[in-house]
Motif scaffolding. Structure first.
Motif, PDB file in Angstrom:
ATOM      1  N   ASN A  21       0.832  -1.207   0.000  1.00 14.06           N
ATOM      2  CA  ASN A  21       0.000   0.000   0.000  1.00 14.06           C
ATOM      3  C   ASN A  21       0.865   1.256   0.000  1.00 14.06           C
ATOM      4  N   THR A  25       0.914   3.794  -3.159  1.00 16.45           N
ATOM      5  CA  THR A  25       0.505   5.180  -2.934  1.00 16.45           C
ATOM      6  C   THR A  25       1.614   6.144  -3.311  1.00 16.45           C
ATOM      7  N   LYS A  29       0.846   8.768  -6.239  1.00 11.61           N
ATOM      8  CA  LYS A  29       0.413  10.100  -5.804  1.00 11.61           C
ATOM      9  C   LYS A  29       1.557  11.092  -5.637  1.00 11.61           C
ATOM     10  N   HIS A  61      -0.429  10.895   4.071  1.00 16.60           N
ATOM     11  CA  HIS A  61      -0.336   9.430   4.063  1.00 16.60           C
ATOM     12  C   HIS A  61      -0.257   8.920   5.502  1.00 16.60           C
TER      13      HIS A  61
END
Length: 190
Positions: A21, A25, A29, A61
């Motif tokens: 994850n 991410t 991003k 995050h």
């Protein structure tokens, strides 16, 4: 409080799904991966000093909050430094291929900012140590008579040490290594 030459290493409990994850991410991003620079006033690119790619991790995050919790807990138990917050954004670092690494350096050489100076260096392992040959984190802390702590981080391992500590990442012989690094800061040491 003065520099406390203690290295702290622990398993965060972050598993491979959580690491996937984080990496997904970060790569989707964040701005694209860039060659890592060295120096604080006029940063330069020099693969002989720092050979890896880097991108910042967005402040929203979840890893920021988790690592913040760990830093404050370790600081309360070990360092007792006067801390404020992250000195700058967390960074995702990726070392890939033969020769990737970072020579001996200290993290407190950057300019003081609104947070203060860097006090605690935080490194979170995102790779299986079997994914590369080389890439060992080595740390020398003041007061330890030149002893070198040698660490090969497991998935989810976190290591913290004073940002005044001399450290390096030994050159990779093969494979890849990924970590998150950050620096917690506060006012000058008293």
């Amino acid at each position: 409080m003065q520099n406390n030459p203690t290295l702290v290493k622990f398993d965060t409990g972050i598993n491979s799904d959580m690491i996937k994850n984080i990496i997904d991410t970060v790569t989707k991003k964040s701005p694209k991966m860039e060659p890592a620079l060295v120096g604080s006033e006029e940063p330069i690119f020099d693969k002989k000093i720092r050979n890896c790619e880097v991108t910042p991790i967005v402040k929203t995050h979840w890893i920021n909050g988790l690592l913040d919790y760990y830093v404050r807990s370790v600081n309360d138990e070990v360092y007792d430094y006067d801390l404020v917050n992250w000195h700058s954004e967390l960074q995702f670092l990726h070392y890939s291929g033969k020769g990737a690494g970072y020579v001996w350096h200290c993290d407190n050489g950057v300019e003081e900012n609104e947070i203060g100076v860097r006090k605690i260096t935080v490194i979170l392992g995102l790779s299986d140590p079997n994914d590369c040959e080389g890439g060992e984190l080595q740390v020398i802390m003041s007061g330890n008579h030149g002893r070198v702590d040698r660490l090969k981080l497991e998935l989810g391992d976190c290591v913290m040490f004073p940002s005044t500590s001399l450290h390096r990442v030994t050159p990779l012989k093969s494979g890849e290594r990924s970590v998150i690094v950050g620096w917690y800061g506060g006012p000058e040491f008293r």
